[in-house]
Scaffold this active site. Structure first.
Site, PDB file in Angstrom:
ATOM      1  N   TRP A 153      76.845  93.537 -33.723  1.00 44.55           N
ATOM      2  CA  TRP A 153      77.965  92.814 -34.687  1.00 44.55           C
ATOM      3  C   TRP A 153      77.723  93.136 -35.936  1.00 44.55           C
ATOM      4  O   TRP A 153      78.607  93.329 -36.500  1.00 44.55           O
ATOM      5  CB  TRP A 153      77.869  91.325 -34.257  1.00 44.55           C
ATOM      6  CG  TRP A 153      78.718  90.567 -34.864  1.00 44.55           C
ATOM      7  CD1 TRP A 153      80.107  90.468 -35.374  1.00 44.55           C
ATOM      8  CD2 TRP A 153      78.885  88.941 -35.340  1.00 44.55           C
ATOM      9  NE1 TRP A 153      80.539  89.551 -36.026  1.00 44.55           N
ATOM     10  CE2 TRP A 153      79.682  88.651 -36.188  1.00 44.55           C
ATOM     11  CE3 TRP A 153      77.349  88.215 -35.392  1.00 44.55           C
ATOM     12  CZ2 TRP A 153      79.763  87.324 -36.628  1.00 44.55           C
ATOM     13  CZ3 TRP A 153      77.598  86.950 -35.745  1.00 44.55           C
ATOM     14  CH2 TRP A 153      78.516  86.499 -36.449  1.00 44.55           C
ATOM     15  N   ARG A 177      78.370  89.842 -24.718  1.00 40.84           N
ATOM     16  CA  ARG A 177      78.297  88.998 -23.821  1.00 40.84           C
ATOM     17  C   ARG A 177      79.184  87.731 -24.510  1.00 40.84           C
ATOM     18  O   ARG A 177      80.222  87.637 -24.772  1.00 40.84           O
ATOM     19  CB  ARG A 177      76.936  88.437 -23.310  1.00 40.84           C
ATOM     20  CG  ARG A 177      77.011  87.656 -22.065  1.00 40.84           C
ATOM     21  CD  ARG A 177      75.630  87.720 -21.537  1.00 40.84           C
ATOM     22  NE  ARG A 177      74.886  86.805 -22.124  1.00 40.84           N
ATOM     23  CZ  ARG A 177      74.778  85.444 -22.032  1.00 40.84           C
ATOM     24  NH1 ARG A 177      75.479  84.859 -21.067  1.00 40.84           N
ATOM     25  NH2 ARG A 177      74.062  84.651 -22.721  1.00 40.84           N
ATOM     26  N   LYS A 227      69.058  92.416 -29.324  1.00 44.35           N
ATOM     27  CA  LYS A 227      69.771  91.281 -28.948  1.00 44.35           C
ATOM     28  C   LYS A 227      69.583  90.034 -29.946  1.00 44.35           C
ATOM     29  O   LYS A 227      69.623  88.882 -29.616  1.00 44.35           O
ATOM     30  CB  LYS A 227      69.344  90.698 -27.491  1.00 44.35           C
ATOM     31  CG  LYS A 227      69.236  91.455 -26.336  1.00 44.35           C
ATOM     32  CD  LYS A 227      70.342  92.612 -26.403  1.00 44.35           C
ATOM     33  CE  LYS A 227      71.927  91.782 -26.342  1.00 44.35           C
ATOM     34  NZ  LYS A 227      72.814  92.709 -26.546  1.00 44.35           N
ATOM     35  N   SER A 228      69.768  90.283 -31.203  1.00 43.66           N
ATOM     36  CA  SER A 228      69.720  89.405 -32.393  1.00 43.66           C
ATOM     37  C   SER A 228      70.903  89.227 -33.130  1.00 43.66           C
ATOM     38  O   SER A 228      71.003  88.828 -34.153  1.00 43.66           O
ATOM     39  CB  SER A 228      68.658  89.660 -33.300  1.00 43.66           C
ATOM     40  OG  SER A 228      67.172  89.699 -32.442  1.00 43.66           O
ATOM     41  N   GLY A 229      72.028  90.094 -32.587  1.00 41.35           N
ATOM     42  CA  GLY A 229      73.421  90.246 -33.224  1.00 41.35           C
ATOM     43  C   GLY A 229      73.306  91.420 -34.044  1.00 41.35           C
ATOM     44  O   GLY A 229      74.253  91.900 -34.825  1.00 41.35           O
ATOM     45  N   HIS A 277      64.734  99.026 -34.442  1.00 38.33           N
ATOM     46  CA  HIS A 277      63.972  97.896 -33.895  1.00 38.33           C
ATOM     47  C   HIS A 277      62.498  97.835 -34.111  1.00 38.33           C
ATOM     48  O   HIS A 277      61.883  97.078 -33.858  1.00 38.33           O
ATOM     49  CB  HIS A 277      64.084  97.771 -32.257  1.00 38.33           C
ATOM     50  CG  HIS A 277      65.516  97.233 -31.902  1.00 38.33           C
ATOM     51  ND1 HIS A 277      66.321  96.469 -32.506  1.00 38.33           N
ATOM     52  CD2 HIS A 277      66.341  97.856 -30.790  1.00 38.33           C
ATOM     53  CE1 HIS A 277      67.505  96.316 -31.938  1.00 38.33           C
ATOM     54  NE2 HIS A 277      67.518  97.223 -30.755  1.00 38.33           N
TER      55      HIS A 277
END
Length: 335
Positions: free
Chosen positions: A85, A297, A80-82, A143
């Site tokens: 994207w 999100r 969840k750090s980008g 990760h």
């Protein structure tokens, strides 16, 4: 407790392992510290980080069997750090001569398929996959903390791009992501307890600080090896950051491409809103577990203000001050 494999306890594909060896591995695995987490299997402490137990065998196989090529490009991050994207941006940058905006695979595939995770799919689908047929440069993601990466990655000339997001937004994004995976709220989890786990370092691939600082330290000592990007900087000036990224991974934009607006085209194609609106990112699942829609999100900087109480913020700020003091690394936590 020692969190590395002993010589007598090694992981092999189940097809080539005697049952007693497999049993020895299972017993070793069961002996490691465990923690409840939003992942169905919980997390296991391995090599000083909390690995989701469902991925631990994959991580070990990755460590034992992956052989890096000098041309490999690896995107590393905390969850969840980008990541989703940046995968789209890296894929589009590397493959811009092959695909146009109208026929890019991003229209039909989630970016995690195009830049696969070592620990989720590459070594999850096959414990010793044949990666020799992949086209160059091979694009991967992980990760796994820097200290636990395979030796071949560290010793080769492959490039690592690390994306870091401020811990407040990372935590809130992780909380919402977890809600898509399991009903953590009705099962007794509260956001305050989630904050506690985060501050104690007992969350997926955490502690947060050791993960971030591991790659930060390597980027300062070996800047030709590791590029350290901040999510907030990407949001603030994506054009500059795409150029910087392209230069680092060996795919710089020509003057003609700059005049033609190729960087702007990539930024529009890979904008969070554009990606979120694609049908492929609204439906289906990735790796038979993650809803595609869960990867997108708000993507805003500073959304944490809508979720964290003063007491939660105080605890998080205390952790940030304590763990990142004198590191030279700071975080932008608001717009």
């Amino acid at each position: 407790m020692e969190n590395s494999l002993s010589p007598s306890v090694a992981f092999f594909p189940s097809s080539s392992v005697l049952e007693e060896q497999r049993q020895e591995f299972r017993e070793w695995l069961a002996s490691l510290p465990k923690e409840k987490s939003f992942a169905p299997s919980g997390s296991t402490l391995y090599q000083n980080f909390w690995c989701p137990t469902m991925f631990l065998e994959n991580v070990i196989s990755f460590q034992k069997h992956f052989h890096a090529h000098d041309q490999d490009i690896i995107l590393a991050s905390k969850p969840k750090s980008g990541t989703t994207w940046l995968k789209a941006i890296i894929f589009s940058t590397v493959n811009r001569a092959q695909f146009t905006l109208s026929n890019t695979p991003l229209l039909t595939k989630v970016s995690h398929e195009l830049v696969p995770f070592f620990e989720v799919t590459v070594y999850g689908n096959n414990k010793i996959p044949d990666l020799t047929t992949m086209s160059t440069p091979r694009l991967f993601s992980t990760h796994v903390p820097y200290a636990s990466l395979p030796k071949s990655i560290k010793e080769s000339k492959c490039r690592i791009v690390y994306v870091c997001r401020n811990p407040l937004d990372t935590l809130v994004s992780l909380w919402h992501f977890a809600s898509h995976l399991s009903d953590i709220r009705s099962s007794g989890w509260t956001l305050e307890e989630f904050v506690g786990k985060f501050c104690d370092g007992k969350e997926g691939f955490g502690p947060f600080w050791s993960h971030v600082l591991g790659y930060w330290k390597e980027s300062t000592e070996n800047p030709e090896k590791v590029l350290f990007l901040k999510y907030e900087d990407l949001k603030e000036d994506i054009i500059y950051q795409i150029k910087r990224l392209a230069e680092f991974i060996g795919f710089p934009f020509s003057q003609e491409e700059l005049r033609q607006g190729v960087v702007e085209d990539i930024s529009k194609l890979c904008s969070l809103n554009a990606l979120k609106d694609l049908e492929v990112n609204k439906n289906g699942t990735h790796a038979s577990f993650f809803p595609n829609k869960s990867f997108y999100r708000k993507g805003e900087v500073g959304d944490w203000v809508n979720h964290l109480s003063p007491s939660m913020l105080e605890r998080l700020n205390k952790m940030i001050e304590e763990k990142f003091k004198d590191s030279g690394l700071s975080f932008k936590v608001s717009c």
